[in-house]
Design an enzyme around this catalytic site. Structure first.
Site, PDB file in Angstrom:
ATOM      1  N   ARG A   1      -1.565  -0.671  -8.589  1.00 54.65           N
ATOM      2  CA  ARG A   1      -2.950  -0.336  -8.205  1.00 54.65           C
ATOM      3  C   ARG A   1      -3.025   1.189  -8.194  1.00 54.65           C
ATOM      4  O   ARG A   1      -2.230   1.836  -7.511  1.00 54.65           O
ATOM      5  CB  ARG A   1      -3.286  -0.863  -6.812  1.00 54.65           C
ATOM      6  CG  ARG A   1      -4.659  -0.374  -6.311  1.00 54.65           C
ATOM      7  CD  ARG A   1      -4.799  -0.404  -4.790  1.00 54.65           C
ATOM      8  NE  ARG A   1      -4.780  -1.741  -4.256  1.00 54.65           N
ATOM      9  CZ  ARG A   1      -4.357  -2.012  -3.010  1.00 54.65           C
ATOM     10  NH1 ARG A   1      -3.925  -1.047  -2.225  1.00 54.65           N
ATOM     11  NH2 ARG A   1      -4.351  -3.248  -2.569  1.00 54.65           N
TER      12      ARG A   1
ATOM     13  N   ASP B   1       0.852  -1.205   0.000  1.00 57.80           N
ATOM     14  CA  ASP B   1       0.000   0.000   0.000  1.00 57.80           C
ATOM     15  C   ASP B   1       0.882   1.247   0.000  1.00 57.80           C
ATOM     16  O   ASP B   1       2.039   1.206   0.426  1.00 57.80           O
ATOM     17  CB  ASP B   1      -0.867   0.041   1.271  1.00 57.80           C
ATOM     18  CG  ASP B   1      -2.029  -0.938   1.217  1.00 57.80           C
ATOM     19  OD1 ASP B   1      -2.307  -1.504   0.145  1.00 57.80           O
ATOM     20  OD2 ASP B   1      -2.664  -1.136   2.274  1.00 57.80           O
TER      21      ASP B   1
HETATM   22  C1  LIG Z   1      -8.914  -1.213  -3.216  1.00 56.39           C
HETATM   23  C2  LIG Z   1      -8.462   0.122  -2.706  1.00 56.39           C
HETATM   24  C3  LIG Z   1      -7.189   0.242  -2.162  1.00 56.39           C
HETATM   25  C4  LIG Z   1      -6.742   1.482  -1.707  1.00 56.39           C
HETATM   26  N1  LIG Z   1      -5.432   1.625  -1.293  1.00 56.39           N
HETATM   27  C5  LIG Z   1      -4.968   2.862  -0.982  1.00 56.39           C
HETATM   28  C6  LIG Z   1      -3.588   3.085  -0.695  1.00 56.39           C
HETATM   29  O1  LIG Z   1      -2.756   2.160  -0.691  1.00 56.39           O
HETATM   30  N2  LIG Z   1      -3.181   4.352  -0.415  1.00 56.39           N
HETATM   31  C7  LIG Z   1      -4.069   5.424  -0.422  1.00 56.39           C
HETATM   32  O2  LIG Z   1      -3.646   6.566  -0.200  1.00 56.39           O
HETATM   33  N3  LIG Z   1      -5.386   5.221  -0.677  1.00 56.39           N
HETATM   34  C8  LIG Z   1      -5.849   3.991  -0.951  1.00 56.39           C
HETATM   35  N4  LIG Z   1      -7.183   3.818  -1.245  1.00 56.39           N
HETATM   36  C9  LIG Z   1      -8.145   4.926  -0.978  1.00 56.39           C
HETATM   37  C10 LIG Z   1      -8.234   5.893  -2.151  1.00 56.39           C
HETATM   38  O3  LIG Z   1      -7.060   6.656  -2.226  1.00 56.39           O
HETATM   39  C11 LIG Z   1      -9.452   6.850  -1.969  1.00 56.39           C
HETATM   40  O4  LIG Z   1      -9.270   7.601  -0.801  1.00 56.39           O
HETATM   41  C12 LIG Z   1     -10.787   6.132  -1.877  1.00 56.39           C
HETATM   42  O5  LIG Z   1     -10.868   5.067  -2.764  1.00 56.39           O
HETATM   43  C13 LIG Z   1     -11.951   7.115  -2.204  1.00 56.39           C
HETATM   44  O6  LIG Z   1     -11.820   7.592  -3.491  1.00 56.39           O
HETATM   45  P1  LIG Z   1     -12.758   7.139  -4.733  1.00 56.39           P
HETATM   46  O7  LIG Z   1     -11.850   6.791  -5.837  1.00 56.39           O
HETATM   47  O8  LIG Z   1     -13.682   6.071  -4.330  1.00 56.39           O
HETATM   48  O9  LIG Z   1     -13.486   8.476  -5.177  1.00 56.39           O
HETATM   49  P2  LIG Z   1     -14.312   9.581  -4.404  1.00 56.39           P
HETATM   50  O10 LIG Z   1     -14.409  10.737  -5.347  1.00 56.39           O
HETATM   51  O11 LIG Z   1     -13.770   9.820  -3.024  1.00 56.39           O
HETATM   52  O12 LIG Z   1     -15.721   8.898  -4.241  1.00 56.39           O
HETATM   53  C14 LIG Z   1     -16.537   8.586  -5.347  1.00 56.39           C
HETATM   54  C15 LIG Z   1     -17.826   7.976  -4.807  1.00 56.39           C
HETATM   55  O13 LIG Z   1     -17.547   6.739  -4.156  1.00 56.39           O
HETATM   56  C16 LIG Z   1     -18.332   6.566  -2.994  1.00 56.39           C
HETATM   57  N5  LIG Z   1     -17.431   6.535  -1.813  1.00 56.39           N
HETATM   58  C17 LIG Z   1     -16.096   6.797  -1.807  1.00 56.39           C
HETATM   59  N6  LIG Z   1     -15.595   6.648  -0.574  1.00 56.39           N
HETATM   60  C18 LIG Z   1     -16.633   6.306   0.219  1.00 56.39           C
HETATM   61  C19 LIG Z   1     -16.757   6.008   1.603  1.00 56.39           C
HETATM   62  N7  LIG Z   1     -15.704   6.039   2.415  1.00 56.39           N
HETATM   63  N8  LIG Z   1     -17.981   5.682   2.080  1.00 56.39           N
HETATM   64  C20 LIG Z   1     -19.049   5.639   1.263  1.00 56.39           C
HETATM   65  N9  LIG Z   1     -19.000   5.902  -0.069  1.00 56.39           N
HETATM   66  C21 LIG Z   1     -17.810   6.226  -0.573  1.00 56.39           C
HETATM   67  C22 LIG Z   1     -19.283   7.735  -2.966  1.00 56.39           C
HETATM   68  O14 LIG Z   1     -20.437   7.352  -3.673  1.00 56.39           O
HETATM   69  C23 LIG Z   1     -18.529   8.803  -3.740  1.00 56.39           C
HETATM   70  O15 LIG Z   1     -19.367   9.761  -4.308  1.00 56.39           O
HETATM   71  C24 LIG Z   1      -7.628   2.597  -1.739  1.00 56.39           C
HETATM   72  C25 LIG Z   1      -8.892   2.462  -2.302  1.00 56.39           C
HETATM   73  C26 LIG Z   1      -9.318   1.275  -2.789  1.00 56.39           C
HETATM   74  C27 LIG Z   1     -10.674   1.180  -3.418  1.00 56.39           C
END
Ligand SMILES: Cc1cc2nc3c(=O)[nH]c(=O)nc-3n(C[C@H](O)[C@H](O)[C@H](O)COP(=O)(O)OP(=O)(O)OC[C@H]3O[C@@H](n4cnc5c(N)ncnc54)[C@H](O)[C@@H]3O)c2cc1C
Length: 304
Positions: free
Chosen positions: A181, A131
């Site tokens: 990723r 990560d």
């Molecule tokens: C498999 C995976 C691994 C990850 N690994 C890392 C990592 O190693 N390092 C790192 O910095 N980040 C990591 N992340 C987190 C990532 O950086 C984002 O903070 C997170 O995925 C929210 O962004 P989004 O792309 O979903 O878009 P956003 O614009 O935040 O959200 C888009 C839509 O998704 C839904 N959504 C998003 N988050 C939530 C929530 N918490 N609760 C409810 N609905 C939600 C809502 O409908 C929102 O409108 C990871 C995410 C995923 C999916």
């Protein structure tokens, strides 16, 4: 924006953690975002995901450990987790955080643990994802990955679209054939290193997704953003990039409707499945991503 920054700040505050852990509402939140506190609960959660047609990446929660004994305990629990994945025949791999393995104490300590975890995965025929954490850790994380990569190919990285540096890191990863990723990024970063608006972060995410679909090795597009998921699929179709050449990844408990929809379209979906007692920092970052989740807390508070 203010509530996001506040929640991210609280995610690293020991006093806020003590308060939340004492609060009655935390059990409901933990159930929503965390697969359980024990290895057995994590196993059961992955069995359910596998039965529904999804694979998993398991994260034994914990980060920013401050002494070598804690780092060793995290390392040992990761080995146990890997053995469990094999003995239970789960469709899963592990995700690790280098600060959990001692990166804040010494890069050598974290590198030693991570290298042995990747060796162990290699013996078991598994993959390991490292990560990505806050920007202060990115250089050291990429360096440790690079050193392990010289010996082993069963280890991938995470790149965060909100960082200005990511286009360049992505080209390095693509040139070396490293599995990536792609995520938007979850930490509280200053404007000197990261885009500050959703429009800019989304544009970077889409640009980098396209690059990965064109030239990456089995990239993981990790987002719950419907617009970006649709744009990914549209671009893949235009480039005749088959759905089997990349996967979508989402977090446990978030947008289950979208997970099911992708499965119906026969798209590979992997669920990031966190478990363990150290859930506080992880859970607060999930709240920060969607402050509307705070309503969930308020409802639970009022209900009791
Ligand atoms: C498999 C995976 C691994 C990850 N690994 C890392 C990592 O190693 N390092 C790192 O910095 N980040 C990591 N992340 C987190 C990532 O950086 C984002 O903070 C997170 O995925 C929210 O962004 P989004 O792309 O979903 O878009 P956003 O614009 O935040 O959200 C888009 C839509 O998704 C839904 N959504 C998003 N988050 C939530 C929530 N918490 N609760 C409810 N609905 C939600 C809502 O409908 C929102 O409108 C990871 C995410 C995923 C999916």
């Amino acid at each position: 924006m203010l509530s996001r920054m506040l929640l991210l700040r609280l995610s690293t505050s020991p006093r806020a953690e003590a308060f939340v852990r004492r609060s009655r509402f935390s059990a409901g939140l933990v159930r929503r975002f965390i697969a359980g506190e024990t290895l057995e609960q994590a196993r059961d959660a992955v069995r359910e995901l596998n039965a529904a047609g999804m694979s998993a990446t398991l994260d034994h929660l914990g980060e920013n450990v401050t002494n070598p004994d804690e780092a060793r305990l995290s390392y040992e629990s990761c080995l146990r987790l890997q053995r469990m994945i094999s003995s239970e025949n789960l469709d899963a791999n592990v995700s690790i955080k280098l600060t959990q393995l001692g990166l804040d104490i010494s890069a050598d300590l974290a590198a030693g643990h991570a290298g042995r975890i990747v060796d162990h995965a290699h013996e078991l025929g598994q993959f390991v994802r490292i990560d990505m954490e806050s920007s202060a850790h990115v250089d050291r994380t990429l360096q440790i990955h690079k050193d392990i990569w010289k010996q082993r190919r069963n280890v991938g990285i995470v790149l965060q679209s909100y960082l200005y540096r990511t286009d360049s890191d992505l080209e390095d990863a693509i040139a070396a054939g490293i599995r990536v990723r792609l995520v938007k990024g979850a930490y509280n970063e200053p404007p000197s290193v990261a885009y500050g608006t959703k429009t800019d972060v989304d544009a970077a995410f889409l640009r980098q997704t396209r690059r990965l679909l064109d030239a990456g090795d089995y990239p993981a597009i990790a987002t719950h953003d419907v617009r970006l998921i649709r744009a990914t699929q549209a671009y893949a179709a235009k480039q005749s990039c088959d759905a089997s050449r990349y996967e979508f990844q989402m977090l446990y408990g978030i947008r289950r409707d979208l997970q099911a929809e992708l499965l119906r379209q026969r798209h590979p979906v992997r669920i990031y499945t966190p478990y363990g007692e150290q859930w506080y920092g992880y859970m607060m970052r999930r709240l920060a991503e969607r402050p509307a989740n705070l309503w969930f807390i308020m409802k639970n508070l009022l209900r009791r």
